[in-house]
Design an enzyme around this catalytic site. Sequence first.
Site: not given
Length: 394
Positions: A210, A339
């Site tokens: 991020r 993921c």
Amino acid sequence: MSELILKPGKERSVFRRHPWIFAGSVERLEGRARPGDTVLVKDADGRPLARAAWSPNSQIRARVWSFDPEQSIDHAFIKRTVAASVARRQSHPVLSQQDGVRLIHGESDGLPGVIADRYGPVVVIQLTSAGADKWRDAIIAGLVQATGCVAVYERSDSDVRKLEGLEPLSQLAWGELPADLTIVENGVRMVVDVVGGHKTGFYLDQRDNRLLTGQLSRDRDVLNCFCYTGGFSLQALAGGARSVISIDSSGPALATAARNLALNPQLDASRAEWREDDVFQALRSLKAEGRRFDLIVLDPPKFAPSAAHADRAARAYKDINLLGFRLLNPGGILMTYSCSGGIGLELFQKIVAGAAADAGVEARIIHRLSAAADHPIGLGVPEGEYLKGLACQI
């Protein structure tokens, strides 16, 4: 103590310090053991190898607590191991400054099936194995002592528990939750819902990614797909993005994202747009509208929980990355993630490369992306590297 006898040759994984003992490696169990009980692991010749938690309902029949067969697995051992894991984060110069940090990352911290995340004064645990479930009280006591937290909340509600013969559980385990829980991550304030949020309430593993998104966003038009509560979006705004469109299929998640934006008056809310939509359909609509972006984030949910789902997942990853590449301006960057444990890094890169070729663009990897440092990967447990990502510039 019951003894778990391995088949000939099956001790090699233990020598490599892999903590999982699969059903196919087990010759027999001598004595009786209940789920979560500690067993002494021996090779076919009777030599002691390790001490592990027995799980008769799972394909992973035992998870190693200690590769020292003389080590006693008791309340004190669990508390020491918890304390050591917390201390590693506290001694890390970056992690020690974080409001939100993973304190225990399962096998990689010597505590198979144990996840613990700290959000300010609250610790959230997730126990996904029979052994972890058995030592719940010791784990909680160790975390309270090591962190000085005001509450421990348990989010043992993942589907993985069913494979261990365990019921889902979500409860306040110790202390009292504060009325409102927020953290500050790299200058951005975020709400954390430890009771009803995804995972333990937040995606701590993407913290560094991020931050990188923010650093790459200045004067760019950004598209954030599967935005959840807006973590990437807010960092993009903090980094000086010209505009940020965020898409998610969950209305409640988007409502929290808007609330997060309101918690950060330093960010220009006029540059943010939230869309409740199916991401695949939304990407096709944006393409039909002739929209283009300078930076696109694709952080989808787990398409392949195991290798058995890899083929179907590969098609989904190919589709979404193809759409992403087609929406980029020249010189634009696609930050794409998986993921899924069933999709390895090599396969993921091949999928993304195929998507770029089909989109008719030439792309190069400028960053390889992974989980933050509080999600370590044990050298003997490569399966721990579940999050993989690529930043590709066309």
